[in-house]
Design a protein around this motif. Structure first.
Motif, mmCIF file in Angstrom:
data_model
loop_
_atom_site.group_PDB
_atom_site.id
_atom_site.type_symbol
_atom_site.label_atom_id
_atom_site.label_comp_id
_atom_site.label_asym_id
_atom_site.label_seq_id
_atom_site.Cartn_x
_atom_site.Cartn_y
_atom_site.Cartn_z
ATOM 1 N N LEU A 18 103.859 53.615 47.636
ATOM 2 C CA LEU A 18 104.601 52.574 46.933
ATOM 3 C C LEU A 18 103.618 51.813 46.063
ATOM 4 O O LEU A 18 102.425 51.728 46.384
ATOM 5 N N ARG A 19 104.136 51.227 44.976
ATOM 6 C CA ARG A 19 103.324 50.324 44.167
ATOM 7 C C ARG A 19 104.033 48.983 44.077
ATOM 8 O O ARG A 19 105.168 48.905 43.598
ATOM 9 N N LEU A 20 103.341 47.960 44.529
ATOM 10 C CA LEU A 20 103.845 46.600 44.416
ATOM 11 C C LEU A 20 103.317 45.964 43.138
ATOM 12 O O LEU A 20 102.183 46.243 42.730
ATOM 13 N N SER A 21 104.134 45.106 42.562
ATOM 14 C CA SER A 21 103.738 44.349 41.375
ATOM 15 C C SER A 21 103.946 42.866 41.636
ATOM 16 O O SER A 21 104.858 42.476 42.382
ATOM 17 N N CYS A 22 103.117 42.058 41.009
ATOM 18 C CA CYS A 22 103.251 40.602 41.095
ATOM 19 C C CYS A 22 103.032 40.033 39.702
ATOM 20 O O CYS A 22 101.927 40.122 39.164
ATOM 21 N N ALA A 23 104.080 39.454 39.155
ATOM 22 C CA ALA A 23 104.004 38.830 37.841
ATOM 23 C C ALA A 23 103.717 37.350 38.004
ATOM 24 O O ALA A 23 104.410 36.654 38.761
ATOM 25 N N ALA A 24 102.710 36.877 37.286
ATOM 26 C CA ALA A 24 102.285 35.483 37.393
ATOM 27 C C ALA A 24 102.587 34.739 36.099
ATOM 28 O O ALA A 24 102.542 35.312 35.005
ATOM 29 N N SER A 25 102.871 33.455 36.238
ATOM 30 C CA SER A 25 103.084 32.597 35.082
ATOM 31 C C SER A 25 102.653 31.185 35.435
ATOM 32 O O SER A 25 102.530 30.834 36.609
ATOM 33 N N GLY A 26 102.417 30.396 34.402
ATOM 34 C CA GLY A 26 102.103 28.991 34.602
ATOM 35 C C GLY A 26 100.648 28.635 34.392
ATOM 36 O O GLY A 26 100.329 27.460 34.227
ATOM 37 N N ARG A 27 99.777 29.617 34.473
ATOM 38 C CA ARG A 27 98.355 29.385 34.229
ATOM 39 C C ARG A 27 97.802 30.568 33.464
ATOM 40 O O ARG A 27 98.434 31.621 33.360
ATOM 41 N N ASP A 28 96.587 30.403 32.942
ATOM 42 C CA ASP A 28 95.908 31.512 32.277
ATOM 43 C C ASP A 28 95.546 32.551 33.335
ATOM 44 O O ASP A 28 94.620 32.358 34.124
ATOM 45 N N PHE A 29 96.293 33.651 33.341
ATOM 46 C CA PHE A 29 96.155 34.651 34.404
ATOM 47 C C PHE A 29 94.733 35.192 34.494
ATOM 48 O O PHE A 29 94.231 35.466 35.586
ATOM 49 N N SER A 30 94.079 35.330 33.373
ATOM 50 C CA SER A 30 92.743 35.936 33.367
ATOM 51 C C SER A 30 91.720 35.097 34.119
ATOM 52 O O SER A 30 90.653 35.597 34.482
ATOM 53 N N THR A 31 92.018 33.849 34.370
ATOM 54 C CA THR A 31 91.093 32.976 35.088
ATOM 55 C C THR A 31 91.341 32.946 36.590
ATOM 56 O O THR A 31 90.608 32.298 37.328
ATOM 57 N N LEU A 32 92.384 33.634 37.042
ATOM 58 C CA LEU A 32 92.794 33.565 38.438
ATOM 59 C C LEU A 32 92.276 34.747 39.246
ATOM 60 O O LEU A 32 92.418 35.902 38.826
ATOM 61 N N VAL A 63 93.033 49.111 55.394
ATOM 62 C CA VAL A 63 93.647 49.733 54.210
ATOM 63 C C VAL A 63 92.626 50.375 53.287
ATOM 64 O O VAL A 63 93.014 50.992 52.285
ATOM 65 N N LYS A 64 91.354 50.250 53.595
ATOM 66 C CA LYS A 64 90.315 50.834 52.729
ATOM 67 C C LYS A 64 90.534 52.333 52.576
ATOM 68 O O LYS A 64 90.786 53.044 53.552
ATOM 69 N N GLY A 65 90.431 52.789 51.341
ATOM 70 C CA GLY A 65 90.609 54.206 51.057
ATOM 71 C C GLY A 65 92.058 54.621 50.851
ATOM 72 O O GLY A 65 92.327 55.741 50.416
ATOM 73 N N ARG A 66 92.987 53.726 51.175
ATOM 74 C CA ARG A 66 94.418 54.034 51.002
ATOM 75 C C ARG A 66 95.095 53.134 49.966
ATOM 76 O O ARG A 66 95.996 53.587 49.266
ATOM 77 N N PHE A 67 94.680 51.896 49.891
ATOM 78 C CA PHE A 67 95.286 50.922 48.978
ATOM 79 C C PHE A 67 94.310 50.608 47.841
ATOM 80 O O PHE A 67 93.091 50.574 48.042
ATOM 81 N N THR A 68 94.878 50.331 46.684
ATOM 82 C CA THR A 68 94.076 49.923 45.531
ATOM 83 C C THR A 68 94.729 48.734 44.851
ATOM 84 O O THR A 68 95.910 48.794 44.473
ATOM 85 N N ILE A 69 93.961 47.667 44.691
ATOM 86 C CA ILE A 69 94.430 46.501 43.954
ATOM 87 C C ILE A 69 93.888 46.581 42.533
ATOM 88 O O ILE A 69 92.739 46.985 42.316
ATOM 89 N N SER A 70 94.721 46.212 41.578
ATOM 90 C CA SER A 70 94.300 46.213 40.177
ATOM 91 C C SER A 70 95.039 45.109 39.445
ATOM 92 O O SER A 70 95.993 44.530 39.972
ATOM 93 N N ARG A 71 94.583 44.825 38.224
ATOM 94 C CA ARG A 71 95.216 43.772 37.446
ATOM 95 C C ARG A 71 95.299 44.183 35.989
ATOM 96 O O ARG A 71 94.449 44.936 35.492
ATOM 97 N N ASP A 72 96.323 43.673 35.326
ATOM 98 C CA ASP A 72 96.501 43.856 33.894
ATOM 99 C C ASP A 72 96.652 42.459 33.297
ATOM 100 O O ASP A 72 97.734 41.856 33.368
ATOM 101 N N ASN A 73 95.584 41.958 32.726
ATOM 102 C CA ASN A 73 95.612 40.588 32.203
ATOM 103 C C ASN A 73 96.560 40.452 31.014
ATOM 104 O O ASN A 73 97.106 39.371 30.771
ATOM 105 N N ALA A 74 96.764 41.529 30.273
ATOM 106 C CA ALA A 74 97.677 41.473 29.134
ATOM 107 C C ALA A 74 99.126 41.287 29.591
ATOM 108 O O ALA A 74 99.947 40.733 28.857
ATOM 109 N N LYS A 75 99.418 41.764 30.818
ATOM 110 C CA LYS A 75 100.779 41.660 31.358
ATOM 111 C C LYS A 75 100.899 40.567 32.416
ATOM 112 O O LYS A 75 101.973 40.420 33.021
#
Length: 115
Positions: A18-32, A63-75
């Motif tokens: 599965l892939r979870l997504s989390c959309a953030a708003s209210g602050r400059d995401f790139s600084t978080l 979860v090491k080796g099974r889960f991967t966290i990533s971010r897309d600052n543009a989104k």
């Protein structure tokens, strides 16, 4: 104020993904710095993975080796790719950030791993 909205949970068989997504708003995401936590019934909420604003990551041993966290600052979005899922991964998954000493949480998304 930071608003966080998770999506992507569901029911999956053991060994699935599965892939979870989390959309953030209210602050400059790139600084978080962003994180994923999970809470199983009757248990405390535990850190799953964290990604710094510069992109460095760390994971819970379970979860090491099974889960991967990533971010897309543009989104303004952080992701959690979950592979080789196990029944013990069943929990409500929460997106989190902490800024100026205040914790912000999403509403959570249920992940159920069952055959």
């Amino acid at each position: 104020q930071v608003q966080l909205v998770e999506s992507g949970g569901g029911l999956v068989q053991p060994g699935g993904s599965l892939r979870l997504s989390c959309a953030a708003s209210g602050r400059d995401f790139s600084t978080l710095a962003m994180a994923w936590y999970r809470q199983a019934p009757g248990k405390q909420r535990d850190l799953v993975a964290r990604i710094a604003r510069g992109g460095s990551t760390n994971y819970a041993d379970s979860v090491k080796g099974r889960f991967t966290i990533s971010r897309d600052n543009a989104k303004n979005t952080v992701y959690l790719q979950m592979n080789s899922l196990k029944p013990e991964d069943t929990a409500v998954y929460y997106c989190n950030t902490n800024t100026w000493g205040t914790n912000y949480w999403g509403q959570g998304t249920q992940v159920t791993v069952s055959s």
